[in-house]
Scaffold this motif. Structure first.
Motif, PDB file in Angstrom:
ATOM      1  N   LEU A   1       8.957 -11.965 -55.899  1.00  0.00           N
ATOM      2  CA  LEU A   1       9.484 -13.329 -55.779  1.00  0.00           C
ATOM      3  C   LEU A   1      10.526 -13.385 -54.665  1.00  0.00           C
ATOM      4  O   LEU A   1      11.376 -12.497 -54.571  1.00  0.00           O
TER       5      LEU A   1
ATOM      6  N   GLU B   1      11.886 -18.829 -54.694  1.00  0.00           N
ATOM      7  CA  GLU B   1      11.180 -18.771 -55.985  1.00  0.00           C
ATOM      8  C   GLU B   1      12.150 -18.366 -57.103  1.00  0.00           C
ATOM      9  O   GLU B   1      12.124 -18.937 -58.205  1.00  0.00           O
TER      10      GLU B   1
ATOM     11  N   LYS C   1       6.980 -10.271 -59.958  1.00  0.00           N
ATOM     12  CA  LYS C   1       6.020 -11.179 -59.322  1.00  0.00           C
ATOM     13  C   LYS C   1       5.905 -12.500 -60.086  1.00  0.00           C
ATOM     14  O   LYS C   1       4.966 -13.271 -59.887  1.00  0.00           O
ATOM     15  N   GLY C   2       6.835 -12.712 -60.985  1.00  0.00           N
ATOM     16  CA  GLY C   2       6.925 -14.027 -61.603  1.00  0.00           C
ATOM     17  C   GLY C   2       6.131 -14.236 -62.875  1.00  0.00           C
ATOM     18  O   GLY C   2       5.837 -15.361 -63.253  1.00  0.00           O
TER      19      GLY C   2
ATOM     20  N   ASN D   1       1.727 -16.496 -65.988  1.00  0.00           N
ATOM     21  CA  ASN D   1       2.145 -16.443 -64.591  1.00  0.00           C
ATOM     22  C   ASN D   1       2.921 -17.714 -64.236  1.00  0.00           C
ATOM     23  O   ASN D   1       2.363 -18.806 -64.189  1.00  0.00           O
TER      24      ASN D   1
ATOM     25  N   ARG E   1       4.508 -18.128 -61.383  1.00  0.00           N
ATOM     26  CA  ARG E   1       4.660 -18.240 -59.932  1.00  0.00           C
ATOM     27  C   ARG E   1       4.120 -19.540 -59.320  1.00  0.00           C
ATOM     28  O   ARG E   1       4.794 -20.140 -58.466  1.00  0.00           O
TER      29      ARG E   1
ATOM     30  N   GLN F   1       6.985 -22.970 -56.635  1.00  0.00           N
ATOM     31  CA  GLN F   1       6.817 -23.189 -55.209  1.00  0.00           C
ATOM     32  C   GLN F   1       7.660 -24.334 -54.642  1.00  0.00           C
ATOM     33  O   GLN F   1       7.936 -24.361 -53.461  1.00  0.00           O
TER      34      GLN F   1
END
Ligand code: SAM
Ligand code: SF4
Length: 346
Positions: A62, A66, A285-286, A299, A301, A305
């Motif tokens: 991230l 983020e 990685k979220g 997830n 992620r 954004q």
């Protein structure tokens, strides 16, 4: 003493009232552990015995924006404590920026980090300047050779020097953790070394019982031991258990009438360990992970954004909480999708 206890209870009640996240078992979650990298420069036998291997390039970890969007959503949900962890969080080039952003933009009350401390002597001052509220340092033994044997790195002197610098600058909330390993760091001599250390430095020290993960079954079988010997030692030397406000952590803590510092035990295999669970985890990685172990998560992620996605993100997190299980069920030997703790931020 009574006043301090009352203040702590008051603070806890406020935190609970503000917290909007709770699960089906009545637990609330004022605390998140955010991993900012999987990368690590140590080779701890129980975690990354062969060191970190880069698996793939994309997606990366991230980025600052983020992380900022993530923290904004959790702040909205009443989170008041964030622990930055990894892998080794200090290896990230923008590590200090991550801390400064969280502290200044989101006004998180309690921002803390977990580190192996490998260059603590070099970064101590900059670390204090970020405004963090606490630091957990992993030191598996005060014996330099043993430390090297367990972690693969001869860095104990730099870590201890770093602790000295932090203390000389007046930084208070320092905790040291060691993973308890059978026939390695579970001797009376080790316990006494720690007792002297915490008394001389007025530091809290906790043993964590070794946990089985996807990758460490052989190591686990060889080195896992319950903390009962350590408990016997401290109880026989006049350390007394203290009750703990549970926005803190999972450790059972002990104080001594004549010695400074605190001893603690983190025993994930003990009965009722999960009853007081108060934290959620986010991988580098979220991915939201509802537990250190098991297969549940989501997830986040795609929802990190841009800032306008905050409400959607909040909704997703609240929905996911319904899937949080009552226990990690680690005693069954099922470690779920966690190969090692560096992958989830232990
Ligand atoms: N690299 C940093 C460090 O070592 O402090 C942060 C990440 S590390 C995964 C977080 C904590 O998890 C460390 O205190 C480490 O000793 C502990 N840990 C790692 N693997 C473990 C295991 N299998 N059982 C118990 N504790 C573990
Ligand atoms: Fe690295 Fe921490 Fe895992 Fe040790 S426990 S290998 S320092 S991530």
């Amino acid at each position: 003493f009574k006043q301090i206890a009352l203040l702590k209870i008051f603070k806890y009640v406020i935190i609970l009232t503000m917290n909007k996240m709770s699960d089906s078992f009545g637990r609330s979650f004022p605390y998140i552990r955010l991993s900012i990298t999987d990368v690590c420069n140590f080779k701890c036998g129980y975690c990354l015995p062969n060191g970190y291997f880069k698996v793939e390039n994309k997606p990366g970890f991230l980025d600052l924006d983020e992380i900022s969007n993530l923290v904004a959503a959790f702040t909205k949900l009443g989170v008041s404590k964030i622990r930055i962890t990894g892998g080794e969080p200090t290896v990230r080039k923008d590590f200090f920026e991550v801390l400064r952003n969280i502290k200044s933009e989101h006004k998180i009350n309690n921002l803390v980090i977990t580190t192996n401390g490998y260059k603590l002597n070099e970064i101590a001052e900059e670390l204090i300047a970020t405004g963090i509220n606490g630091i957990n340092i992993s030191i598996d033994s005060l014996d330099r050779n043993k430390f090297k044997e367990i972690t693969g790195k001869d860095r104990l002197p730099q870590i201890l020097e770093g602790i000295n610098i932090l203390q000389n600058k007046g930084f208070k909330n320092i905790k040291v953790n060691a993973v308890l390993l059978k026939n390695v760091n579970d001797s009376l001599e080790e316990f006494q070394n720690w007792e002297r250390f915490i008394n001389n430095n007025e530091i809290d020290f906790r043993y964590i019982e070794l946990m089985q993960t996807g990758d460490n079954l052989e190591y686990f079988k060889k080195y896992h031991i319950s903390a009962s010997n350590f408990r016997k030692y401290i109880e026989s030397t006049d350390w007394k258990e203290i009750s703990q406000i549970r926005d803190a952590g999972p450790s059972i803590n002990y104080v001594h009438s004549k010695l400074k510092g605190k001893f603690g035990i983190i025993a994930p295999y003990s009965k009722n360990f999960c009853i007081t669970c108060n934290r959620l985890r986010i991988t580098a990685k979220g991915e939201l992970r509802l537990c250190l172990f098991g297969n549940t998560g989501a997830n986040l992620r795609p929802y990190l954004q841009n800032q306008n996605q905050k409400d959607e993100l909040v909704e997703l997190i609240l929905k996911q909480l319904r899937f949080k299980k009552e226990s990690h069920y680690l005693e069954t030997g099922n470690t779920g999708i966690t190969p090692h703790l560096a992958s989830i931020g232990g």
